[in-house]
Scaffold this motif. Sequence first.
Motif, PDB file in Angstrom:
ATOM      1  N   GLU A  74       0.769  -1.113   0.061  1.00  0.00           N
ATOM      2  CA  GLU A  74       0.007   0.071   0.061  1.00  0.00           C
ATOM      3  C   GLU A  74       0.944   1.173  -0.001  1.00  0.00           C
ATOM      4  O   GLU A  74       0.651   2.150  -0.835  1.00  0.00           O
ATOM      5  N   HIS A  75       1.741   1.172   0.737  1.00  0.00           N
ATOM      6  CA  HIS A  75       2.965   2.296   0.754  1.00  0.00           C
ATOM      7  C   HIS A  75       3.505   2.344  -0.454  1.00  0.00           C
ATOM      8  O   HIS A  75       3.685   3.554  -1.234  1.00  0.00           O
ATOM      9  N   ARG A 122       2.271   1.607  -3.449  1.00  0.00           N
ATOM     10  CA  ARG A 122       1.185   2.226  -4.433  1.00  0.00           C
ATOM     11  C   ARG A 122       1.134   4.033  -4.157  1.00  0.00           C
ATOM     12  O   ARG A 122       0.772   4.496  -5.187  1.00  0.00           O
ATOM     13  N   LYS A 123       1.345   4.226  -3.079  1.00  0.00           N
ATOM     14  CA  LYS A 123       1.475   5.559  -2.772  1.00  0.00           C
ATOM     15  C   LYS A 123       2.776   6.397  -3.367  1.00  0.00           C
ATOM     16  O   LYS A 123       2.774   7.458  -3.229  1.00  0.00           O
ATOM     17  N   HIS A 163       5.651   5.889  -1.988  1.00  0.00           N
ATOM     18  CA  HIS A 163       6.804   5.769  -0.919  1.00  0.00           C
ATOM     19  C   HIS A 163       7.899   4.898  -1.161  1.00  0.00           C
ATOM     20  O   HIS A 163       7.588   3.935  -1.694  1.00  0.00           O
ATOM     21  N   ARG A 181      -4.034   5.085   3.170  1.00  0.00           N
ATOM     22  CA  ARG A 181      -4.698   5.579   2.080  1.00  0.00           C
ATOM     23  C   ARG A 181      -5.107   7.079   2.465  1.00  0.00           C
ATOM     24  O   ARG A 181      -5.074   8.003   1.661  1.00  0.00           O
ATOM     25  N   ALA A 231      -1.427   9.110   4.481  1.00  0.00           N
ATOM     26  CA  ALA A 231      -0.566   9.191   3.916  1.00  0.00           C
ATOM     27  C   ALA A 231      -0.156  10.105   2.685  1.00  0.00           C
ATOM     28  O   ALA A 231      -0.993   9.648   1.843  1.00  0.00           O
ATOM     29  N   ARG A 232       0.642  11.098   2.638  1.00  0.00           N
ATOM     30  CA  ARG A 232       0.766  11.988   1.471  1.00  0.00           C
ATOM     31  C   ARG A 232       1.516  11.141   0.410  1.00  0.00           C
ATOM     32  O   ARG A 232       2.436  10.358   0.650  1.00  0.00           O
ATOM     33  N   PRO A 233       0.998  11.262  -1.057  1.00  0.00           N
ATOM     34  CA  PRO A 233       1.584  10.572  -2.091  1.00  0.00           C
ATOM     35  C   PRO A 233       3.088  11.135  -2.137  1.00  0.00           C
ATOM     36  O   PRO A 233       3.049  12.495  -1.948  1.00  0.00           O
TER      37      PRO A 233
END
Length: 244
Positions: free
Chosen positions: A100-101, A103-104, A106, A230, A233-235
């Motif tokens: 998930e991170h 995908r952001k 990160h 989601r 967390a800032r992209p």
Amino acid sequence: MVAFFDVDNTLLRGASIYHLGRGARRRGMLRLRDLVRFGWHQARFVAVGENGRHLVGLRERALQLINGRSEQELEEIAEEVYDDFIARRLWPETVELAREHLRKGHEVWLITATPLVVARVIAARLGLTGALGTRLESVDGLYTGALAGPMLHGEQKVTAATTLAGFLDSNLADCWAYSDSRNDIPLLELVGNRVVVNPDALLARHARTHGWSTLRLRPSSIRRAQRLVRREARPARGKKKRRT
């Protein structure tokens, strides 16, 4: 932005060094009684979490194990034990959080006391950005049975995470950390976003006192944790990923 993930009992059920010992035993590098000792440490680790005395015991046996062995041989063993033992013991919930991170946008780094050679294999197989782990001393491609610097544990994780965040020009207040262990409280306090994963008793109390997010590895918990990433967390903004 960086998400730091502990490995043992956070990403993986149990101690990764135990599985390295299993691979070494298969190659005739370890006596059966030594593997039994590794197994006892593994069982206790799963039941009650790590403590300093058991960690030192595992470290000393691991260093004896590799003394005089080649870097190439240990890399081969690390690949083998990932396929044969580690992959099926990964917590799918925590792995999905790491993704998930990603995908952001990160960077996702493992940060662990386990030998770097093992941590790098896990990170590479999961498609993570990189790994920080305990470095083993080698001379002319052969391990000496000593550490190349301190074990990556406790306050040493703070130093490593701070150095990496500075290198990546990443604000620690925006970073994330995940761990199960009381020994990682300094790392968890370092970042702006922390999640304790199946915490040991002391970390669970500390998390309750400070209002930290706690993840129990159940379907409902993983959904809440994913929503948190989601939502909060800032992209990342157009930074290239670096590996070490």
